[in-house]
Design a protein around this motif. Structure first.
Motif, PDB file in Angstrom:
ATOM      1  N   ALA A  42       0.361  -1.313   0.100  1.00 20.11           N
ATOM      2  CA  ALA A  42       0.343  -0.403  -0.106  1.00 20.11           C
ATOM      3  C   ALA A  42       0.752   1.053   0.434  1.00 20.11           C
ATOM      4  O   ALA A  42       0.946   1.617  -0.733  1.00 20.11           O
ATOM      5  N   LYS A  43       1.886   0.985   0.958  1.00 24.84           N
ATOM      6  CA  LYS A  43       3.183   2.359   0.124  1.00 24.84           C
ATOM      7  C   LYS A  43       3.761   2.381  -0.748  1.00 24.84           C
ATOM      8  O   LYS A  43       3.424   3.467  -0.868  1.00 24.84           O
ATOM      9  N   ARG A  72       0.946   4.153  -2.844  1.00 25.59           N
ATOM     10  CA  ARG A  72       0.553   5.014  -3.014  1.00 25.59           C
ATOM     11  C   ARG A  72       1.399   6.464  -3.322  1.00 25.59           C
ATOM     12  O   ARG A  72       0.907   7.141  -3.881  1.00 25.59           O
ATOM     13  N   VAL A 112      -4.069   5.249  -4.209  1.00 23.39           N
ATOM     14  CA  VAL A 112      -4.538   4.795  -3.087  1.00 23.39           C
ATOM     15  C   VAL A 112      -5.903   5.497  -2.427  1.00 23.39           C
ATOM     16  O   VAL A 112      -5.610   7.306  -2.489  1.00 23.39           O
ATOM     17  N   LEU A 122      -7.404   7.135   0.150  1.00 20.87           N
ATOM     18  CA  LEU A 122      -7.704   6.808   1.412  1.00 20.87           C
ATOM     19  C   LEU A 122      -9.606   7.202   2.179  1.00 20.87           C
ATOM     20  O   LEU A 122      -9.417   6.045   2.947  1.00 20.87           O
ATOM     21  N   THR A 179      -5.690   0.209  -3.327  1.00 21.16           N
ATOM     22  CA  THR A 179      -7.032   0.896  -2.508  1.00 21.16           C
ATOM     23  C   THR A 179      -7.493  -0.228  -1.503  1.00 21.16           C
ATOM     24  O   THR A 179      -7.616  -1.029  -0.363  1.00 21.16           O
ATOM     25  N   PHE A 183      -4.713  -0.942   1.205  1.00 16.77           N
ATOM     26  CA  PHE A 183      -5.170  -0.709   2.169  1.00 16.77           C
ATOM     27  C   PHE A 183      -5.867  -0.899   2.745  1.00 16.77           C
ATOM     28  O   PHE A 183      -5.746  -0.625   4.532  1.00 16.77           O
TER      29      PHE A 183
END
Lengths: 308, 80
Positions: A67-68, A71, A76, A78, A230, A233
Motif C-alpha cells: 500500500a505504501k 500510495r 490509494v 484513503l 485501495t 490499504f
C-alpha cells in the motif's frame, strides 16, 4: 528453525520464498493470498488454526509495504479505504456468525464448499468475459502501439453502463471520491460492497480480495489500479482487526509471520511497481486464474476430505 | 535484452543479495532472542501479545520498505 509459539519446525527459507510469491500476487492484484499461504503453511505441518491466524498477521505486513508503494504511485484512495474498512469488519463478524449457525445445523462444510465454488467460478467467468470484451473494444479504438506509462491507468470496462447506473443512485448520504474520479456516490453502496466482501471473508476465510477488488471496479467504478491500491490499504485495517482477534484466541505465531514477511516485503514491491506497465483490463484478465485456484482447492478438499 | 532492462535486473539482483544477507542476520540476531519472550507473552498476556504482534509486523513492514527503497536507490545510483 523452531517456532516456540506454535511448536513447529519450519525452514525460514521456505517461509521467505512463500512470502515472496504471495507478496508479488498481493502487490499486483491487491489480494491477501490466503488461498496459497494457508495450504503452504499446512503443508509444513502447521495446525489449521495457526495457519489462518498467522497468515492474517503476515497479510498486514505485506499490505503495509504494497500500500505504501501504491500510495507513492497515486493508487490509494484513503477516504474510500476507510469507509470500506468499516463495512468489511461488520461483514466479517456476520460471516463468522453465519459459520457458527451452520456448524450448529451440522452441514457447514458442504454449504461453504458449494457457495465458494459457485462464487469463485462466477467471478472468473464474468471477469474473463468483461476484460476480453473491453480489450477487443480498445483494440478497435486504438490504432497506435501498446499503452504505457501514466496512460496505463485510464480504465475502460464493458460493464460501465451498469456501474454508472449504480453511481446515479441518490441514497443519502453521498460522498465524493476525487482520487478515484467519482463526483458522488452513496455511502451505503460502498458499505454494502465492503460488507459483502467481509461476509465472504468471515464465511470462507482469508481476506476475500478476490471478491472485493472486482466489486470495487465493476460496482463502484473505481479504476483498476486504484482498486488494487485501495484494497491493500483497506486490508491493513481489516486484517489487523482479524489478527488481533485471532491472537487473543491463541491462533497467531507472530514469529512465523515475521519471517514470511521478509520475503513478502520485497515481493509486494515488485508486484506494486509492475502494475504500472499493465492496463486495467489486462490486470483484470490476469486476475482470472486466482479465484479458479481457490475453487480447485475447495473441490480437492471436498473430494479427498483433506483440508489443504 | 534491452540495456535499460538489463541494468534494472542487475540492480534488482544486487539488491536481493544484499537484502538476503541482512535478513539472514535478522533471523538469527533478532527473531532468535525474541522467540522465548514472545512465547511467554503469548501464554500469559494474550491481549498484550495481540497488540505487540500487530506493532511488530507493522514496524517490520515500515523498516523493510524503507530498507529496500534505500538499497534500490543506492544500487541504482551507483550503477548510473
Amino acid at each position: 528453525m523452531f517456532f516456540p509459539i506454535s511448536g513447529a519446525h519450519i525452514s525460514p527459507i521456505y517461509l521467505a520464498i512463500v512470502g515472496f510469491l504471495i507478496g508479488i500476487l498481493g502487490g499486483f492484484f491487491g489480494v491477501g493470498g490466503s488461498f496459497i499461504a494457508g495450504p503452504a503453511l499446512r503443508a509444513v505441518g502447521l495446525d489449521w488454526n495457526f495457519a489462518v491466524g498467522t497468515d492474517l498477521a503476515h497479510i498486514v505486513g505485506k499490505s503495509v509495504v504494497a500500500a505504501k508503494r501504491h500510495r507513492a504511485l497515486g493508487n490509494v484512495d484513503l477516504r474510500l479505504g476507510l469507509i470500506m474498512a468499516v463495512g468489511t469488519i461488520g461483514g466479517a463478524e456476520c460471516g463468522a456468525q453465519l459459520i457458527q449457525m451452520l456448524k450448529r445445523a451440522g452441514n457447514v462444510n458442504l454449504v461453504v464448499s458449494i457457495v465458494s465454488i459457485a462464487v469463485y467460478v462466477s467471478i472468473s467467468t464474468f471477469m474473463i468475459w468483461e476484460s476480453r470484451k473491453t480489450l477487443r473494444t480498445q483494440k478497435r479504438k486504438i490504432a497506435a502501439g501498446p499503452i504505457k506509462g501514466p496512460t496505463a491507468k485510464r480504465d475502460h470496462s464493458a460493464f460501465k453502463p451498469t456501474t454508472r447506473a449504480i453511481q446515479r443512485l441518490k441514497i443519502w448520504p453521498m460522498v465524493a471520491l476525487p482520487t478515484s474520479g467519482i463526483k458522488a456516490i452513496s455511502i451505503w453502496v460502498i458499505l454494502l460492497v465492503a460488507f459483502i466482501g467481509g461476509v465472504f471473508s468471515g464465511f470462507l476465510g482469508g481476506g476475500a480480495g478476490y471478491i472485493r477488488m472486482p466489486s470495487m471496479v465493476y460496482v463502484l467504478g473505481i479504476p483498476t489500479h486504484l482498486a488494487v491500491g485501495t484494497d491493500l490499504f483497506e486490508i491493513i485495517i481489516s486484517a489487523s482487526y482479524g489478527t488481533f482477534t485471532h491472537a487473543v484466541k491463541g491462533n497467531v505465531d507472530i514469529l512465523i509471520a515475521l519471517v514470511m514477511h521478509t520475503g513478502a516485503a520485497i515481493g509486494a514491491q515488485i508486484g506494486a511497481i509492475s502494475t504500472q506497465y499493465f492496463t486495467g483490463p489486462k490486470i483484470r484478465l490476469a486476475f482470472v486464474p486466482l479465484p479458479l485456484i481457490g475453487a480447485a482447492i475447495v473441490i480437492y478438499t471436498l473430494i479427498t476430505g483433506h483440508k489443504l | 535484452m534491452k540495456p535499460k532492462a538489463a541494468k534494472t535486473l542487475r540492480a534488482f539482483l544486487v539488491e536481493l543479495a544484499v537484502y538476503a544477507i541482512l535478513v539472514v542476520g535478522y533471523f538469527f540476531l533478532v527473531l532468535h532472542f525474541l522467540g522465548e519472550s514472545l512465547h511467554q507473552l503469548e501464554m500469559h498476556h494474550r491481549y498484550t501479545y495481540a497488540g505487540v504482534a500487530i506493532l511488530l509486523i507493522v514496524g517490520q513492514a515500515v523498516v523493510l520498505e524503507a530498507l529496500t527503497t534505500l538499497l534500490l536507490r543506492l544500487i541504482s545510483g551507483r550503477s548510473e
